[in-house]
Motif scaffolding. Sequence first.
Motif, mmCIF file in Angstrom:
data_model
loop_
_atom_site.group_PDB
_atom_site.id
_atom_site.type_symbol
_atom_site.label_atom_id
_atom_site.label_comp_id
_atom_site.label_asym_id
_atom_site.label_seq_id
_atom_site.Cartn_x
_atom_site.Cartn_y
_atom_site.Cartn_z
ATOM 1 N N PRO A 163 0.457 -1.322 0.012
ATOM 2 C CA PRO A 163 0.211 0.593 0.182
ATOM 3 C C PRO A 163 1.386 1.704 0.270
ATOM 4 C CG PRO A 163 -1.035 -1.718 1.066
ATOM 5 C CD PRO A 163 0.229 -2.353 1.004
ATOM 6 N N GLY A 164 0.259 2.650 -0.856
ATOM 7 C CA GLY A 164 1.121 3.737 -0.780
ATOM 8 C C GLY A 164 1.931 3.022 -1.836
ATOM 9 N N THR A 165 2.186 2.868 -2.356
ATOM 10 C CA THR A 165 3.244 2.378 -3.472
ATOM 11 C C THR A 165 2.967 2.066 -5.202
ATOM 12 O OG1 THR A 165 4.176 -0.659 -2.943
ATOM 13 C CG2 THR A 165 5.006 1.739 -2.331
#
Length: 141
Positions: free
Chosen positions: A124-126
């Motif tokens: 998450p977040g990448t």
Amino acid sequence: MAKLAGRFGSIATRTRISTFLLPRVIKQGYEDHTRVNDFLQQVNPLKELTGKFDPTIDDQDVPGDEDDRQRFKTIVLWREGAFRNYERLRNASTEAERMQIAKEIEEFAAGNAQFLQQSFSYPPGTDSSERDIYCQEQQRR
């Protein structure tokens, strides 16, 4: 990763389809199958994959050959499964049995594709934007 998952399913589909053609192609049967394994054991694709597709793909590579042997064992297991599925399809005594086996192959491939997608998804977040840029640059060469 969805592409990889799709490719795994596609490989399984091609394997299933090719099983109807293999009896014409395989002359020595399992012996020829294992010869390919002998050849593949001499190939390490990490350098080429790193150069063409993802410079981080070898970040987990450790000195020595143990991880290479483990990767190779995975490929051998996949190939062995494909050969055994070929035999199952070849030996099916009815079209209904053949279709059931084909369904099992497809379900197994879908499960493996889902596992691979979950295992190798970006946290998450990448995302893949950095790798995508790298791949686009390599394609221009």
